[in-house]
Design an enzyme around this catalytic site. Structure first.
Site, PDB file in Angstrom:
ATOM      1  N   LYS A 154       0.805  -1.234   0.000  1.00  0.00           N
ATOM      2  CA  LYS A 154       0.000   0.000   0.000  1.00  0.00           C
ATOM      3  C   LYS A 154       0.837   1.283   0.000  1.00  0.00           C
ATOM      4  CE  LYS A 154      -3.307  -1.019  -0.717  1.00  0.00           C
ATOM      5  NZ  LYS A 154      -3.517  -1.637  -2.078  1.00  0.00           N
TER       6      LYS A 154
ATOM      7  N   HIS B  95       7.202  -7.413  -2.029  1.00  0.00           N
ATOM      8  CA  HIS B  95       6.921  -6.763  -0.737  1.00  0.00           C
ATOM      9  C   HIS B  95       7.797  -7.372   0.365  1.00  0.00           C
ATOM     10  CE1 HIS B  95       3.493  -4.636  -2.242  1.00  0.00           C
ATOM     11  NE2 HIS B  95       2.690  -5.662  -2.331  1.00  0.00           N
TER      12      HIS B  95
ATOM     13  N   SER C  28      -5.046   2.915   3.768  1.00  0.00           N
ATOM     14  CA  SER C  28      -5.168   2.215   2.488  1.00  0.00           C
ATOM     15  C   SER C  28      -5.314   0.710   2.727  1.00  0.00           C
ATOM     16  CB  SER C  28      -3.921   2.523   1.642  1.00  0.00           C
ATOM     17  OG  SER C  28      -4.015   1.948   0.380  1.00  0.00           O
TER      18      SER C  28
HETATM   19  P1  A3P Z   1      -5.162   4.587  -1.513  1.00  0.00           P
HETATM   20  O1  A3P Z   1      -5.794   3.345  -1.008  1.00  0.00           O
HETATM   21  O2  A3P Z   1      -4.781   5.528  -0.406  1.00  0.00           O
HETATM   22  O3  A3P Z   1      -5.972   5.277  -2.578  1.00  0.00           O
HETATM   23  P2  A3P Z   1       0.083  -0.364  -3.672  1.00  0.00           P
HETATM   24  O4  A3P Z   1       0.209  -0.243  -5.146  1.00  0.00           O
HETATM   25  O5  A3P Z   1       1.395  -0.462  -2.960  1.00  0.00           O
HETATM   26  O6  A3P Z   1      -0.888  -1.432  -3.295  1.00  0.00           O
HETATM   27  O7  A3P Z   1      -0.527   1.023  -3.153  1.00  0.00           O
HETATM   28  C1  A3P Z   1      -1.887   1.319  -3.391  1.00  0.00           C
HETATM   29  C2  A3P Z   1      -2.127   2.772  -3.093  1.00  0.00           C
HETATM   30  O8  A3P Z   1      -1.500   3.585  -4.111  1.00  0.00           O
HETATM   31  C3  A3P Z   1      -3.610   3.125  -3.143  1.00  0.00           C
HETATM   32  O9  A3P Z   1      -3.777   4.203  -2.202  1.00  0.00           O
HETATM   33  C4  A3P Z   1      -3.770   3.594  -4.577  1.00  0.00           C
HETATM   34  O10 A3P Z   1      -4.907   4.387  -4.811  1.00  0.00           O
HETATM   35  C5  A3P Z   1      -2.483   4.395  -4.736  1.00  0.00           C
HETATM   36  N1  A3P Z   1      -2.110   4.612  -6.145  1.00  0.00           N
HETATM   37  C6  A3P Z   1      -1.938   3.694  -7.104  1.00  0.00           C
HETATM   38  N2  A3P Z   1      -1.621   4.282  -8.262  1.00  0.00           N
HETATM   39  C7  A3P Z   1      -1.571   5.610  -8.021  1.00  0.00           C
HETATM   40  C8  A3P Z   1      -1.288   6.760  -8.833  1.00  0.00           C
HETATM   41  N3  A3P Z   1      -1.007   6.662 -10.117  1.00  0.00           N
HETATM   42  N4  A3P Z   1      -1.344   7.981  -8.243  1.00  0.00           N
HETATM   43  C9  A3P Z   1      -1.627   8.108  -6.925  1.00  0.00           C
HETATM   44  N5  A3P Z   1      -1.905   7.054  -6.108  1.00  0.00           N
HETATM   45  C10 A3P Z   1      -1.870   5.829  -6.653  1.00  0.00           C
END
Ligand code: A3P
Length: 285
Positions: A44, A97, A127
């Protein structure tokens, strides 16, 4: 569906996405190539965002590949049971991860590069709360309070955020290690892409960099069927509970933490991070 968790060397993982065999493979048998780039994060923290950026850098900004091949085939998670690593043509960008102590040993003997992305752990926690409700490998958290306690104790999948960050950040002065925060990506995506290109030794012209930035925005990724998991819906992620691309902002924790939870979090954070020797972007006033 009941979710089965297990421990591998003291860290929590879940079946069927991971197994002892898949984790042992990643740690001990996976052979890194000098040309590999590893996209490493605590869950996340922006894993998918970096994944998309790396896909687009690889194609000099051309979005065709990122729009035609699912992200888990472009950049598999090396520790996952069905990681389809053999199908990835070098130079490979691979995700993980894993905490540093469980990471592929061969990487540390190679010239492979590591990009480590960090995010304000309060936003990681929020998140994670929504992600855990919708994705198959997590138990639906009973309450925010309960998940917060588990998170602060490190009793969650992939273990403690504090240990993960402190473990990886020991490499911060090594030439093949680059770290960036989610907040820097948000604040200046273009500069972040340029810095990533510099680290990778990729010389993209201005138009190509613009294209990487435009095709990796929150909106572009949410709409890209090869990046939004729409093909896996309900099997893997039930978006009626929470969207995978949920908000994409920093500071959402302020909408979810109580004053007491915030104070408690800060106290635990201080205890864990006081001697770590670096200030992150989100800590600056
Ligand atoms: P939120 O749940 O706060 O919206 P991961 O990829 O490590 O699982 O992280 C997921 C988080 O990154 C989510 O946060 C997601 O919305 C955010 N995210 C993914 N792509 C993004 C982008 N291009 N710009 C901003 N946030 C992004």
């Amino acid at each position: 569906m009941a979710v089965e968790h297990f421990q591998y060397k003291g860290i929590n993982f879940s079946l069927p996405i991971y197994s002892v065999e898949s984790l042992d493979f990643a740690e001990n048998q996976f052979q890194a190539l000098d040309s590999d780039v590893f996209n490493v994060t605590y869950p996340k923290s922006g894993t998918h965002w970096i994944l998309e950026i790396l896909s687009l850098i690889r194609t000099n900004g051309d979005p065709a590949w990122a729009r035609s091949v699912p992200l888990w085939l472009r950049s598999p998670w090396i520790e996952a049971v069905d990681a389809q690593i053999k199908g990835v043509e070098p130079p490979r960008a691979l995700c993980s991860h894993l905490p540093r102590q469980l990471f592929c040993k061969s990487v540390f003997r190679s010239k492979a590069k590591i990009i480590y992305t960090l995010r304000n752990p309060k936003d990681v926690m929020v998140s994670l709360f929504f992600f855990a409700k919708s994705v198959c490998c997590y138990q639906d958290p009973e309450t925010f309070e309960q998940l917060l306690e588990d998170f602060l104790k490190g009793d969650v999948l992939y273990g403690s955020w504090f240990d993960h960050v402190k473990g990886w950040m020991k490499m911060k002065n090594e030439g093949n290690f680059f770290y960036i925060t989610y907040e820097e990506l948000l604040q200046d995506p273009r500069d972040s892409v340029v810095r990533i290109c510099n680290f990778l030794g990729k010389d993209l012209d201005d138009a190509a960099i613009d294209s990487v930035v435009e095709n990796s925005t929150f909106k572009a990724m949410k709409e890209n069927e090869m990046s939004n998991y729409s093909h896996l819906k309900l099997d893997y992620i039930d978006e009626s509970k929470s969207a995978f691309y949920r908000k994409g902002i920093s500071g959402d924790w302020k909408n979810h933490f109580t004053v007491a939870q915030n104070e408690h979090f800060d106290k635990v954070y201080q205890e864990h991070m006081k001697d770590c020797g670096f200030n992150f972007f989100w800590e600056k006033k």
